[in-house]
Design a protein around this motif. Structure first.
Motif, PDB file in Angstrom:
ATOM      1  N   ILE A  41      -0.434  23.170  18.782  1.00 56.99           N
ATOM      2  CA  ILE A  41      -0.576  21.824  18.215  1.00 56.99           C
ATOM      3  C   ILE A  41      -0.938  21.953  16.748  1.00 56.99           C
ATOM      4  N   CYS A  42      -0.033  21.526  15.893  1.00 57.73           N
ATOM      5  CA  CYS A  42      -0.255  21.628  14.459  1.00 57.73           C
ATOM      6  C   CYS A  42      -0.951  20.376  13.933  1.00 57.73           C
ATOM      7  N   THR A  43      -1.396  20.445  12.685  1.00 58.62           N
ATOM      8  CA  THR A  43      -2.093  19.318  12.066  1.00 58.62           C
ATOM      9  C   THR A  43      -1.232  18.061  12.099  1.00 58.62           C
ATOM     10  N   PRO A  59       8.235   6.709  20.814  1.00 58.30           N
ATOM     11  CA  PRO A  59       7.536   7.851  21.418  1.00 58.30           C
ATOM     12  C   PRO A  59       7.948   9.162  20.752  1.00 58.30           C
ATOM     13  N   MET A  60       6.972  10.029  20.515  1.00 59.14           N
ATOM     14  CA  MET A  60       7.193  11.278  19.800  1.00 59.14           C
ATOM     15  C   MET A  60       7.114  12.465  20.756  1.00 59.14           C
ATOM     16  N   ALA A  61       8.264  13.048  21.048  1.00 63.05           N
ATOM     17  CA  ALA A  61       8.312  14.280  21.844  1.00 63.05           C
ATOM     18  C   ALA A  61       8.191  15.443  20.863  1.00 63.05           C
ATOM     19  N   GLY A  62       6.977  15.624  20.352  1.00 68.26           N
ATOM     20  CA  GLY A  62       6.760  16.527  19.227  1.00 68.26           C
ATOM     21  C   GLY A  62       6.512  17.963  19.615  1.00 68.26           C
ATOM     22  N   GLY A  63       5.854  18.641  18.698  1.00 64.57           N
ATOM     23  CA  GLY A  63       5.634  20.069  18.855  1.00 64.57           C
ATOM     24  C   GLY A  63       6.760  20.843  18.202  1.00 64.57           C
ATOM     25  N   HIS A  64       6.416  21.735  17.272  1.00 65.76           N
ATOM     26  CA  HIS A  64       7.451  22.527  16.605  1.00 65.76           C
ATOM     27  C   HIS A  64       7.023  23.982  16.402  1.00 65.76           C
ATOM     28  N   GLU A  65       5.817  24.324  16.841  1.00 66.21           N
ATOM     29  CA  GLU A  65       5.368  25.721  16.769  1.00 66.21           C
ATOM     30  C   GLU A  65       5.478  26.312  18.168  1.00 66.21           C
ATOM     31  N   CYS A  66       6.701  26.658  18.573  1.00 63.27           N
ATOM     32  CA  CYS A  66       6.894  27.065  19.964  1.00 63.27           C
ATOM     33  C   CYS A  66       7.727  28.339  20.085  1.00 63.27           C
ATOM     34  N   PRO A 327      -3.028  24.008  29.594  1.00 57.74           N
ATOM     35  CA  PRO A 327      -1.728  23.782  30.231  1.00 57.74           C
ATOM     36  C   PRO A 327      -1.123  22.428  29.880  1.00 57.74           C
ATOM     37  N   LEU A 328       0.197  22.359  29.962  1.00 62.98           N
ATOM     38  CA  LEU A 328       0.945  21.138  29.658  1.00 62.98           C
ATOM     39  C   LEU A 328       0.432  19.937  30.441  1.00 62.98           C
ATOM     40  N   ALA A 329       0.051  20.153  31.676  1.00 61.89           N
ATOM     41  CA  ALA A 329      -0.431  19.046  32.519  1.00 61.89           C
ATOM     42  C   ALA A 329      -1.646  18.358  31.898  1.00 61.89           C
ATOM     43  N   ASP A 330      -2.383  19.069  31.051  1.00 61.55           N
ATOM     44  CA  ASP A 330      -3.581  18.513  30.412  1.00 61.55           C
ATOM     45  C   ASP A 330      -3.324  18.238  28.931  1.00 61.55           C
ATOM     46  N   ILE A 331      -2.140  17.718  28.610  1.00 58.77           N
ATOM     47  CA  ILE A 331      -1.742  17.525  27.228  1.00 58.77           C
ATOM     48  C   ILE A 331      -2.687  16.601  26.472  1.00 58.77           C
ATOM     49  N   GLN A 332      -3.239  15.591  27.146  1.00 61.89           N
ATOM     50  CA  GLN A 332      -4.174  14.687  26.485  1.00 61.89           C
ATOM     51  C   GLN A 332      -5.438  15.444  26.061  1.00 61.89           C
ATOM     52  N   GLU A 333      -5.942  16.283  26.936  1.00 58.09           N
ATOM     53  CA  GLU A 333      -7.118  17.097  26.615  1.00 58.09           C
ATOM     54  C   GLU A 333      -6.803  18.078  25.490  1.00 58.09           C
ATOM     55  N   VAL A 346      -4.791  25.036  18.974  1.00 53.31           N
ATOM     56  CA  VAL A 346      -4.791  24.896  20.430  1.00 53.31           C
ATOM     57  C   VAL A 346      -3.364  25.158  20.896  1.00 53.31           C
ATOM     58  N   SER A 347      -3.200  26.083  21.814  1.00 51.22           N
ATOM     59  CA  SER A 347      -1.883  26.446  22.307  1.00 51.22           C
ATOM     60  C   SER A 347      -1.646  25.829  23.684  1.00 51.22           C
ATOM     61  N   VAL A 348      -0.611  25.019  23.779  1.00 48.99           N
ATOM     62  CA  VAL A 348      -0.255  24.392  25.054  1.00 48.99           C
ATOM     63  C   VAL A 348       0.645  25.362  25.813  1.00 48.99           C
TER      64      VAL A 348
END
Length: 351
Positions: A41-43, A59-66, A327-333, A346-348
């Motif tokens: 999760i980037c800034t 809706p933003m299906a983001g994330g680009h450091e993968c 984990p992805l399931a806890d994306i809000q956390e 933080v790495s998902v």
């Protein structure tokens, strides 16, 4: 086994991240299907979650450091990639616009960084998806021994490498001061050191200072000493050849002007701040000091390739810059943790 559906993290509105599901698109001849393993999760990501970048859209299906593993490839990919290869994601780009012709793929005129490029409904590049299909040209190959969360640093490192190139860091002679020891501050510090510079890190938070010290950097705590005076002391009164402002704050901007050497110094305005910070710049000072204020954003294809090489060979070590794995399931956390002041990446985990 190729899945029929994928799961992905998505920002629905300020403060709301959820896991969604959609059908996996059909694999085309010039594409790779990658089992994505980690997305940091980037800034940019968590600032939108905080409501500071509403302009990016929902809706933003983001994330680009993968990063992840190739599990299928199209017929036209050839032997460039094989099933089982470890890869990291590069932004997609058209390859024929004026920006792309100059290698400036993050400024592609036809494929916008956070546009609806992969979906009619969602913005973003689906970095937080457990599987995804992209053009083969939108990847770089990674060392299979590198942990997925570290391989995912190709994109942020590429922008730091561009910064170092624009600053024209001189090996063995330049002293670089980095203001701010967050993830990107320490990534700038690590890369400047790899380019051969002496590096001093200035940071207010004890936790970040400790990590900087563990990484072997000289450090300054502005709570305890006058940071400008200390930089002058450490450089025999000269000042820094280069100052990298890696935190978006007015105080940091103005401090950089005082830390830099009085002739032919360079200041990198690396960090963006929301709301935008001020900078009290005297044009005459820039004139007489022959001072360079350098802005940098994005990366070229060469920068991405260089970033992969530096990570793959260990020239840049990002192991201390991963705060935790969620984990992805806890994306809000995950977003809550990533946006907590003082935390590193933080790495998902996606699979």
């Amino acid at each position: 086994m190729i899945p029929e559906k994928i799961k992905f993290g998505c920002l629905l509105e300020k403060g709301v991240a959820e896991v969604k599901e959609m059908k996996l698109p059909e694999l085309k001849e010039d594409e790779l299907l990658v089992k994505q393993e980690a997305c940091n999760i980037c800034t940019t990501d968590y600032q939108q979650w905080l409501g500071l970048r509403e302009h990016q859209g929902y809706p933003m299906a983001g994330g680009h450091e993968c990063s992840g593993t190739v599990i299928a490839k199209g017929a036209a990919v050839g032997d460039i990639y094989e099933v089982g290869d470890k890869v990291s994601v590069v932004y997609d780009y058209c390859g024929y616009c004026d920006e792309c012709k100059h290698g400036e793929v993050t400024s592609c005129e036809n494929i916008k960084q956070f546009g609806k490029n992969y979906s009619e409904e969602y913005y973003g590049i689906f970095g937080f998806a457990n599987y995804f299909i992209r053009k083969a040209k939108s990847f770089v190959k990674m060392n299979p021994e590198l942990p997925a969360s570290e391989a995912a640093f190709v994109e942020p490192l590429s922008s730091v490498i561009q910064n170092m190139k624009k600053l024209r860091v001189k090996s063995g002679t330049d002293t670089v001061v980095v203001i701010g020891a967050g993830t990107m501050g320490l990534l700038n510090a690590e890369t400047a050191r790899a380019f051969g510079a002496r590096v001093i890190v200035s940071e207010l938070m004890e936790k970040k200072l400790n990590v900087a010290q563990e990484m072997g950097f000289e450090t300054i705590n502005p709570k305890e000493v006058d940071a400008v005076a200390k930089v002058k002391e450490l450089t025999n009164g000269k000042g820094a050849d280069i100052v990298v402002v890696a935190v978006g704050a007015t105080a940091a901007n103005n401090q950089a002007l005082e830390m830099v050497k009085p002739k032919d110094g360079k200041i990198s305005m690396y960090a963006a701040g929301y709301p935008a910070p001020d900078m009290d710049v005297d044009p005459n000072k820039i004139h007489y000091m022959r001072l360079e204020l350098i802005g940098t954003y994005g990366s070229t294809l060469e920068d991405f390739a260089d970033a992969a090489e530096m990570l793959n060979t260990g020239r840049v070590d990002v192991s201390k810059l991963v705060e935790t794995h969620i984990p992805l399931a806890d994306i809000q956390e995950a977003f809550k943790t990533a946006s907590t002041p003082g935390n590193f990446r933080v790495s998902v985990t996606l699979n």
